[in-house]
Design a protein around this motif. Structure first.
Motif, mmCIF file in Angstrom:
data_model
loop_
_atom_site.group_PDB
_atom_site.id
_atom_site.type_symbol
_atom_site.label_atom_id
_atom_site.label_comp_id
_atom_site.label_asym_id
_atom_site.label_seq_id
_atom_site.Cartn_x
_atom_site.Cartn_y
_atom_site.Cartn_z
ATOM 1 N N CYS A 75 69.194 36.349 66.505
ATOM 2 C CA CYS A 75 70.040 37.542 66.393
ATOM 3 C C CYS A 75 71.075 37.552 67.506
ATOM 4 O O CYS A 75 70.921 36.854 68.510
ATOM 5 C CB CYS A 75 69.189 38.811 66.475
ATOM 6 N N GLU A 76 72.095 38.347 67.298
ATOM 7 C CA GLU A 76 73.054 38.621 68.370
ATOM 8 C C GLU A 76 72.361 39.565 69.344
ATOM 9 O O GLU A 76 71.674 40.502 68.911
ATOM 10 C CB GLU A 76 74.291 39.333 67.814
ATOM 11 N N ARG A 77 72.562 39.335 70.629
ATOM 12 C CA ARG A 77 71.888 40.172 71.618
ATOM 13 C C ARG A 77 72.174 41.673 71.385
ATOM 14 O O ARG A 77 71.292 42.516 71.504
ATOM 15 C CB ARG A 77 72.336 39.749 73.018
ATOM 16 N N ALA A 78 73.414 41.982 71.013
ATOM 17 C CA ALA A 78 73.798 43.391 70.821
ATOM 18 C C ALA A 78 73.063 44.028 69.648
ATOM 19 O O ALA A 78 72.976 45.251 69.566
ATOM 20 C CB ALA A 78 75.303 43.482 70.592
ATOM 21 N N ASP A 79 72.543 43.190 68.742
ATOM 22 C CA ASP A 79 71.866 43.731 67.561
ATOM 23 C C ASP A 79 70.366 43.918 67.763
ATOM 24 O O ASP A 79 69.675 44.381 66.859
ATOM 25 C CB ASP A 79 72.088 42.795 66.355
ATOM 26 N N ARG A 80 69.829 43.506 68.889
ATOM 27 C CA ARG A 80 68.377 43.603 69.080
ATOM 28 C C ARG A 80 67.898 45.045 68.984
ATOM 29 O O ARG A 80 68.419 45.919 69.691
ATOM 30 C CB ARG A 80 67.988 43.095 70.467
ATOM 31 N N PRO A 81 66.887 45.281 68.140
ATOM 32 C CA PRO A 81 66.366 46.647 68.082
ATOM 33 C C PRO A 81 65.652 47.022 69.376
ATOM 34 O O PRO A 81 65.295 46.151 70.174
ATOM 35 C CB PRO A 81 65.384 46.594 66.909
ATOM 36 N N LEU A 82 65.440 48.305 69.551
ATOM 37 C CA LEU A 82 64.820 48.764 70.798
ATOM 38 C C LEU A 82 63.446 48.135 71.008
ATOM 39 O O LEU A 82 63.104 47.743 72.131
ATOM 40 C CB LEU A 82 64.725 50.308 70.783
ATOM 41 N N SER A 83 62.649 48.000 69.942
ATOM 42 C CA SER A 83 61.305 47.417 70.099
ATOM 43 C C SER A 83 61.375 46.018 70.701
ATOM 44 O O SER A 83 60.522 45.654 71.517
ATOM 45 C CB SER A 83 60.591 47.319 68.749
ATOM 46 N N CYS A 84 62.363 45.228 70.285
ATOM 47 C CA CYS A 84 62.497 43.874 70.830
ATOM 48 C C CYS A 84 62.897 43.925 72.296
ATOM 49 O O CYS A 84 62.499 43.084 73.090
ATOM 50 C CB CYS A 84 63.541 43.085 70.049
#
Ligand code: SF4
Ligand code: SF4
Length: 168
Positions: A75-84
């Motif tokens: 994934c793109e770092r900016a797209d990482r969900p909060l859980s990740c």
């Protein structure tokens, strides 16, 4: 568009990870590897679903615990969900406030989750606590955190029970 409270919590981890070095080197990025045939995924916080519904390469699955996000393993770092971003920790909501705990589901995959929190960057642990404080100010997120706390307590009680049974 993410709710402001989620955007603020996520932003705490834009440049902050559990270790100063890339912890994925230890385990080959185990937490990002999709498991074929298993209903795995990262639990989304309220308001994150709409963000991923608009992106390709992500799948949303409604479960009793909440909406799970399944990704391609990259994934793109900016797209990482909060859980990740929080992984392998979680902010739990207790009567006396936010407490940082290791995610009970993380121990099976994450070598860091099998160590004490003292092995992680103190700034990372503090950011998880701060994320919990930010989220707890919002009604929907507070309800979600309370549910998450109850789920973690249930899971940890089950894990203790299995360990006791295994020693009988
Ligand atoms: S499984 Fe744990 S150690 Fe491995 S990349 Fe994920 S957070 Fe880091
Ligand atoms: S969204 Fe990104 S950080 Fe989260 S599991 Fe997928 S690849 Fe890993």
């Amino acid at each position: 568009m993410l709710p402001d409270v989620i955007a603020r919590a996520r932003a705490l981890f834009d440049d902050l990870t559990p270790l100063r070095t890339d912890c994925g080197l230890v385990c080959g990025g185990a937490c990002c590897r999709p498991l074929e045939g298993e209903n795995t995924g990262m639990l989304l916080f309220p308001g994150e679903e709409a963000y991923y519904a608009a992106l390709p390469d992500y799948r949303l699955t409604a479960t009793e615990a909440g909406t799970l996000l399944t990704c391609s393993g990259q994934c793109e770092r900016a797209d990482r969900p909060l859980s990740c971003r929080l992984f392998p920790l979680l902010p739990l909501l207790r009567e006396d406030g936010v407490r940082v705990a290791t995610d009970a589901r993380a121990k099976a995959v994450c070598p860091l989750a099998r160590q004490s929190k003292a092995a992680l960057l103190p700034e990372f642990v503090s950011a998880v606590r701060e994320a919990g404080r930010i989220l707890a100010q919002d009604d929907a997120q507070r309800v979600f955190l309370l549910r998450l706390t109850a789920q973690q307590d249930e899971l940890k009680a089950l894990q203790r029970q299995f360990r006791r049974d295994a020693h009988v």
